[in-house]
Design an enzyme around this catalytic site. Sequence first.
Site, PDB file in Angstrom:
ATOM      1  N   GLU A 111       0.642  -0.107  -6.529  1.00  0.00           N
ATOM      2  CA  GLU A 111      -0.011  -1.284  -5.936  1.00  0.00           C
ATOM      3  C   GLU A 111      -0.233  -2.289  -6.984  1.00  0.00           C
ATOM      4  OE1 GLU A 111      -4.373  -2.003  -4.183  1.00  0.00           O
ATOM      5  OE2 GLU A 111      -3.656  -0.218  -3.623  1.00  0.00           O
ATOM      6  N   ARG A 126      -4.956  -9.130  -9.410  1.00  0.00           N
ATOM      7  CA  ARG A 126      -6.487  -9.201 -10.513  1.00  0.00           C
ATOM      8  C   ARG A 126      -6.044 -10.072 -11.573  1.00  0.00           C
ATOM      9  NH1 ARG A 126      -9.678  -3.582  -9.819  1.00  0.00           N
ATOM     10  NH2 ARG A 126      -9.743  -3.528  -7.633  1.00  0.00           N
ATOM     11  N   LYS A 165      -7.738   0.610   4.297  1.00  0.00           N
ATOM     12  CA  LYS A 165      -8.210   0.877   2.958  1.00  0.00           C
ATOM     13  C   LYS A 165      -9.841   1.136   3.136  1.00  0.00           C
ATOM     14  CE  LYS A 165      -8.565  -1.020  -1.619  1.00  0.00           C
ATOM     15  NZ  LYS A 165      -8.095  -2.130  -2.463  1.00  0.00           N
TER      16      LYS A 165
END
Length: 216
Positions: free
Chosen positions: A41, A45, A129
């Site tokens: 994943e 960022r 999540k």
Amino acid sequence: MNDILELLGAHRIVPVVTAHTARQGADIAAALAEGGLPVAEITFRTPAAAEAIAAAVRERPDVLVGAGTVIRPEQVDQAVAAGARFIVSPGTSRAVIDRCGSLGIPILPGAVTATEIQAALEAGARVLKFFPAEASGGASALRALAAPFGDVGFVPTGGIGPDTLAAYLSIPQVRAVGGSWMLPADAVRDGDWARVTGLTKDAVTQAEALGTVALR
């Protein structure tokens, strides 16, 4: 879409990757695969996220590459264009979920309260999540929260490591656990891919020893 979620469940661990260059993205994917964990994943960022996803997909087609920290619909577009096969978001955004639905790509939206879970379910999500996992009460909190939502799958992420992995994977609704402990920042910075591969092998061995759960 269900096939992708089943693959994530089969691996039991989803490495959460922060790549600062396209080269890092490809090298990390290779190191993870060499360690027996062909899934990544790659998070939005850093400005290089889309390029890192594209490089990983191009150089390691055997790795299931997704995009994380996706918080806006346009990031969904960028991730899909780069070749991402699943999307992960830290929270629940109807706009992001809808964009994923329109593109036919599975999404794991973030939820950490019963209200957020219900909002995600109403938007069409079925695997969520749980983030930030450790800061939100850890495995015991997730076990209690999951109890009323027996048909919902969870991928807890945030502060999880080898010492807490078993507690999360013992929860029936947990499909997989997200984490970055096999990707120490200094190893990634220095390009110490042998270390990453070794830590990944350890993680895979631990997950295999804990067994698997039937996917709902």
